[in-house]
Design a protein around this motif. Structure first.
Motif, mmCIF file in Angstrom:
data_model
loop_
_atom_site.group_PDB
_atom_site.id
_atom_site.type_symbol
_atom_site.label_atom_id
_atom_site.label_comp_id
_atom_site.label_asym_id
_atom_site.label_seq_id
_atom_site.Cartn_x
_atom_site.Cartn_y
_atom_site.Cartn_z
ATOM 1 N N LEU A 79 0.867 -1.141 0.006
ATOM 2 C CA LEU A 79 -0.144 0.037 0.084
ATOM 3 C C LEU A 79 0.826 1.146 0.069
ATOM 4 O O LEU A 79 0.698 2.315 -0.773
ATOM 5 C CB LEU A 79 -0.808 -0.247 1.172
ATOM 6 N N VAL A 80 1.975 1.305 0.911
ATOM 7 C CA VAL A 80 2.898 2.645 0.823
ATOM 8 C C VAL A 80 3.578 2.559 -0.454
ATOM 9 O O VAL A 80 3.654 3.784 -0.809
ATOM 10 C CB VAL A 80 3.733 2.389 2.114
ATOM 11 N N GLU A 81 3.809 1.423 -1.058
ATOM 12 C CA GLU A 81 4.524 1.555 -2.163
ATOM 13 C C GLU A 81 3.656 2.113 -3.558
ATOM 14 O O GLU A 81 4.116 2.912 -4.263
ATOM 15 C CB GLU A 81 5.153 0.208 -2.933
ATOM 16 N N LEU A 82 2.483 1.673 -3.405
ATOM 17 C CA LEU A 82 1.448 2.036 -4.369
ATOM 18 C C LEU A 82 1.107 3.532 -4.187
ATOM 19 O O LEU A 82 1.032 4.577 -5.147
ATOM 20 C CB LEU A 82 0.238 1.505 -4.360
ATOM 21 N N LEU A 83 1.135 4.177 -3.073
ATOM 22 C CA LEU A 83 1.071 5.598 -2.625
ATOM 23 C C LEU A 83 2.017 6.435 -3.440
ATOM 24 O O LEU A 83 1.842 7.404 -3.976
ATOM 25 C CB LEU A 83 0.873 5.903 -1.225
ATOM 26 N N ALA A 84 3.112 5.750 -3.307
ATOM 27 C CA ALA A 84 4.481 6.571 -3.687
ATOM 28 C C ALA A 84 4.471 6.522 -5.281
ATOM 29 O O ALA A 84 4.758 7.559 -5.871
ATOM 30 C CB ALA A 84 5.757 5.812 -3.390
#
Length: 135
Positions: A79-84
């Motif tokens: 999820l954090v990777e996708l936000l980035a």
């Protein structure tokens, strides 16, 4: 007057993965709503991609994940990777569920702002949100 006094904080509460138990997520979503925030609950069995897409479409300030399946490291990281990748790292991520204490610092290292463990009172969550967005 602070910006949060004039604008409600928008929060997406997500239930990623295969875990089918969402009572806690619903209780947290209701407590956040009752505290005056705008809350979107995505429902069960969402992918990190679906949750990020919802958060972007809803112009969310926060994403709260509830993970009970043991897949918290994988799901939060994705999820954090996708936000980035989507240029949306300004959306704050927090979560809770069955998460071992030793994994909390690892989650914080990847960008999770706060982790609530079982038994945390809903006021701890609503107070944290208010404090995080205070001027």
């Amino acid at each position: 007057m602070s910006s949060t006094a004039t604008r409600r904080i928008r929060i997406v509460v997500g239930k990623p993965g295969l875990d089918g138990h969402d009572r806690g997520a619903k209780i947290v979503a209701r407590a956040l709503r009752d505290a005056g925030h705008e809350v979107v609950y995505t429902g069960l069995h969402q992918t990190p991609e679906q949750i990020v897409e919802t958060a972007i479409q809803e112009d969310a300030d926060l994403i709260g994940l509830s993970v009970l399946s043991g897949a918290h490291m994988t799901l939060f990281r994705r999820l954090v990777e996708l936000l980035a990748e989507r240029d949306a790292s300004d959306i704050v991520v927090f979560g809770g569920g069955i998460i071992p204490e030793e994994d909390i610092p690892l989650l914080e290292e990847i960008g999770v702002a706060k982790v609530f463990t079982p038994g945390a009172p809903t006021t701890a969550i609503t107070d944290w949100v208010s404090e995080y967005f205070a001027d």
